[in-house]
Scaffold this motif. Structure first.
Motif, short mmCIF file in Angstrom:
data_model
loop_
_atom_site.label_atom_id
_atom_site.label_comp_id
_atom_site.label_asym_id
_atom_site.label_seq_id
_atom_site.Cartn_x
_atom_site.Cartn_y
_atom_site.Cartn_z
N LEU A 182 -7.36 -4.97 7.40
CA LEU A 182 -5.85 -5.09 7.21
C LEU A 182 -5.38 -3.51 6.83
O LEU A 182 -4.33 -2.75 7.46
N SER A 183 -6.27 -2.72 6.04
CA SER A 183 -5.92 -1.49 5.68
C SER A 183 -6.24 -0.44 7.04
O SER A 183 -5.29 0.31 7.21
N ALA A 184 -7.03 -0.84 7.78
CA ALA A 184 -7.12 -0.21 9.22
C ALA A 184 -5.75 -0.24 9.98
O ALA A 184 -5.41 0.64 10.44
N GLY A 185 -5.17 -1.57 9.94
CA GLY A 185 -4.07 -1.84 10.55
C GLY A 185 -2.98 -1.22 10.11
O GLY A 185 -2.13 -0.41 10.84
N VAL A 186 -2.71 -0.96 8.87
CA VAL A 186 -1.67 -0.37 8.11
C VAL A 186 -1.97 1.30 8.49
O VAL A 186 -0.89 1.91 8.67
N SER A 187 -3.04 1.82 8.38
CA SER A 187 -3.33 3.26 8.78
C SER A 187 -2.77 3.44 9.99
O SER A 187 -2.22 4.69 10.33
N ILE A 188 -3.21 2.74 11.24
CA ILE A 188 -2.71 2.85 12.59
C ILE A 188 -1.08 2.80 12.55
O ILE A 188 -0.49 3.62 13.44
N GLU A 189 -0.45 2.03 11.81
CA GLU A 189 0.94 1.91 11.92
C GLU A 189 1.73 3.08 11.27
O GLU A 189 2.55 3.56 11.68
N VAL A 190 1.20 3.68 10.20
CA VAL A 190 1.49 4.61 9.41
C VAL A 190 1.39 5.93 10.40
O VAL A 190 2.37 6.80 10.16
N ILE A 191 0.25 5.91 11.09
CA ILE A 191 0.45 7.30 12.01
C ILE A 191 1.39 7.29 13.13
O ILE A 191 2.00 8.13 13.39
N GLN A 192 1.45 5.86 13.47
CA GLN A 192 2.72 5.63 14.46
C GLN A 192 3.83 6.29 13.76
O GLN A 192 4.97 6.80 14.63
N GLN A 210 0.65 -1.28 -0.04
CA GLN A 210 0.09 -0.05 0.16
C GLN A 210 0.97 1.26 0.07
O GLN A 210 0.30 2.46 -0.24
N LEU A 211 2.23 1.19 0.46
CA LEU A 211 3.00 2.41 0.36
C LEU A 211 4.43 2.11 -0.36
O LEU A 211 5.29 2.01 0.22
N PRO A 212 4.04 1.88 -1.68
CA PRO A 212 5.27 1.48 -2.43
C PRO A 212 6.09 2.90 -2.62
O PRO A 212 5.69 3.85 -2.45
N VAL A 213 7.49 2.66 -3.12
CA VAL A 213 8.35 3.82 -3.32
C VAL A 213 8.05 4.18 -4.96
O VAL A 213 8.15 3.32 -5.63
N THR A 229 -12.76 -15.59 15.13
CA THR A 229 -11.79 -16.13 13.68
C THR A 229 -10.50 -15.97 14.67
O THR A 229 -9.99 -15.01 14.86
N ASP A 230 -9.92 -17.28 14.84
CA ASP A 230 -8.60 -17.44 15.78
C ASP A 230 -7.24 -17.83 14.99
O ASP A 230 -6.60 -18.37 15.45
N ALA A 231 -7.23 -17.44 13.82
CA ALA A 231 -5.82 -17.67 13.20
C ALA A 231 -5.65 -16.36 12.37
O ALA A 231 -6.47 -15.70 11.79
N PRO A 232 -4.26 -16.21 12.15
CA PRO A 232 -3.68 -15.30 11.41
C PRO A 232 -3.84 -15.69 9.83
O PRO A 232 -3.39 -14.94 9.11
N ALA A 233 -4.32 -16.88 9.67
CA ALA A 233 -4.59 -17.28 7.98
C ALA A 233 -5.66 -16.69 7.63
O ALA A 233 -5.97 -16.69 6.50
N ALA A 234 -6.45 -15.71 8.34
CA ALA A 234 -7.80 -15.33 7.91
C ALA A 234 -7.31 -14.28 6.86
O ALA A 234 -6.38 -13.62 6.67
N ASP A 235 -8.58 -14.21 5.91
CA ASP A 235 -8.20 -13.08 4.98
C ASP A 235 -8.67 -11.81 5.37
O ASP A 235 -9.87 -11.16 5.37
N TYR A 236 -7.88 -11.14 5.86
CA TYR A 236 -7.96 -9.74 6.72
C TYR A 236 -8.43 -8.63 5.60
O TYR A 236 -8.71 -7.40 5.96
N ARG A 237 -8.29 -9.01 4.29
CA ARG A 237 -8.87 -7.96 3.32
C ARG A 237 -10.36 -8.12 3.07
O ARG A 237 -10.77 -7.02 2.40
N ALA A 238 -10.79 -9.10 3.54
CA ALA A 238 -12.22 -9.44 3.57
C ALA A 238 -12.75 -10.18 4.72
O ALA A 238 -13.17 -11.37 4.76
#
Length: 341
Positions: free
Chosen positions: A85-95, A25-28, A64-73
């Motif tokens: 997952l986009s929400a997670g990236v948003s939070i990390e980018v703010i950090q 989501q944040l390519p160079v 859903t108890d596994a990291p294999a879940a499709d976080y994009r859907a």
């Protein structure tokens, strides 16, 4: 019972997922120097604790108890599919945005064991990189696919969080020139400067997945409590961890005159904090200062404060279903005050 090893493994698994999402989501792209600077600290490392907390909260809500879940859907109780997952990236980018600007304000040389962005590039590029990350975070939060009302609520949480982070930073700067700061004022400052982003990480998935207000509020409170404990532990690590492990100068908070739970307690017990270390202290002088703080009971005081906050935060997780992901969220709370770097 969740072991520290299981918690560490859960963080590592989700860190890898978040790292791949950041690269996607944040390519160079052009202008390359701007985006290289924007990615610089993200690529330098980081535990990704906040997005890991966000993903685990989503997992617990949905069962859903596994990291294999499709976080994009990601499935909601109503059968919708949300890109958490986009929400997670948003939070990390703010950090990452806050770290870049903090290092500029404090004129720090190192972050995560590498030169700070304004040292590796230049001041102008570092400011622009931070501003770019700030803007991108809102773009990513808009890409979750949540219904419009929930999307607006999530954006509102992000905007409020960013404002409070700036307010907390302003309070931190103000405290350096004040002769008296109370413990209550310090706790308010670290809530705004640090804990609110944990509050957002824990509550945004509940907002996006359509939880009731009681659940959202409880999860936000969990994030605030453990986030404040995280900052107190950071203050302790600044004093107790060698520079090479810390990724920056040990004792920098003492040199810069930062108000922390440790120094506030020490001041109230008669220690001259301003005269504790010289402007450019040696390792021996830092160690001597830490020993004085330890003998005054100030380090134990801060540790107990952090543990009390962790206990209160874990109690708030009772709004979640009893499942593995909730146990891991409790484990992450403990991890925040048990970590050594």
């Amino acid at each position: 019972m969740t072991t520290p090893e299981r918690v560490e493994s859960a963080i590592v698994d989700r860190r890898a997922i978040v790292n791949d999402a950041i690269a996607e989501q944040l390519p160079v792209q052009k202008p390359e120097r701007l985006y290289e600077a924007s990615r610089y600290l993200l690529d330098a490392g980081g535990k990704r604790l906040r997005p890991a907390m966000l993903l685990l909260t989503a997992e617990s809500i949905s069962g859903t108890d596994a990291p294999a879940a499709d976080y994009r859907a990601f499935p909601t109780p109503n059968g919708e599919r949300i890109d958490v997952l986009s929400a997670g990236v948003s939070i990390e980018v703010i950090q990452s945005f806050t770290l870049i600007h903090d290092d500029i304000m404090d004129d720090d040389d190192l972050r995560r064991g590498v030169p700070a962005v304004h040292r590796e590039y230049d001041l102008e590029t570092a400011i622009l990189a931070g501003d770019t990350l700030y803007s991108k975070a809102f773009e990513y939060m808009l890409e979750t696919g949540a219904p419009p009302d929930r999307s607006v609520d999530a954006l509102n949480e992000l905007a409020t969080t960013c404002t409070e982070i700036c307010e907390g930073q302003a309070l931190d700067v103000d405290f350096e020139s004040r002769s008296k700061v109370t413990t209550e004022e310090y706790l308010e400052m670290i809530e705004y400067k640090t804990a609110v982003l944990y509050g957002a990480a824990a509550s945004v998935p509940a907002i996006l997945l359509g939880c009731d207000s009681e659940t959202i509020e409880a999860l936000h409170g969990y994030g605030l409590d453990v986030g404040r404990a995280f900052q107190i532990q950071d203050d302790l690590l600044d004093l107790t961890t060698p520079s090479e492990e810390l990724g920056k100068q040990r004792g920098s908070d003492l040199v810069e005159g930062k108000r922390t739970a440790v120094t506030l307690h020490a001041r109230n017990n008669g220690i001259d904090i301003e005269g504790l270390v010289p402007e450019d202290p040696s390792d021996t002088e830092i160690e001597g200062a830490v020993e004085r703080l330890r003998n005054a009971g100030s380090i134990d005081f801060a540790r107990e404060m952090a543990m009390d906050l962790i206990g209160r935060g874990k109690d708030r997780l009772e709004v979640l279903p009893e499942n593995e992901s909730r146990e891991l969220l409790e484990g992450i709370a403990d991890y925040l005050v048990e970590r050594t770097y």
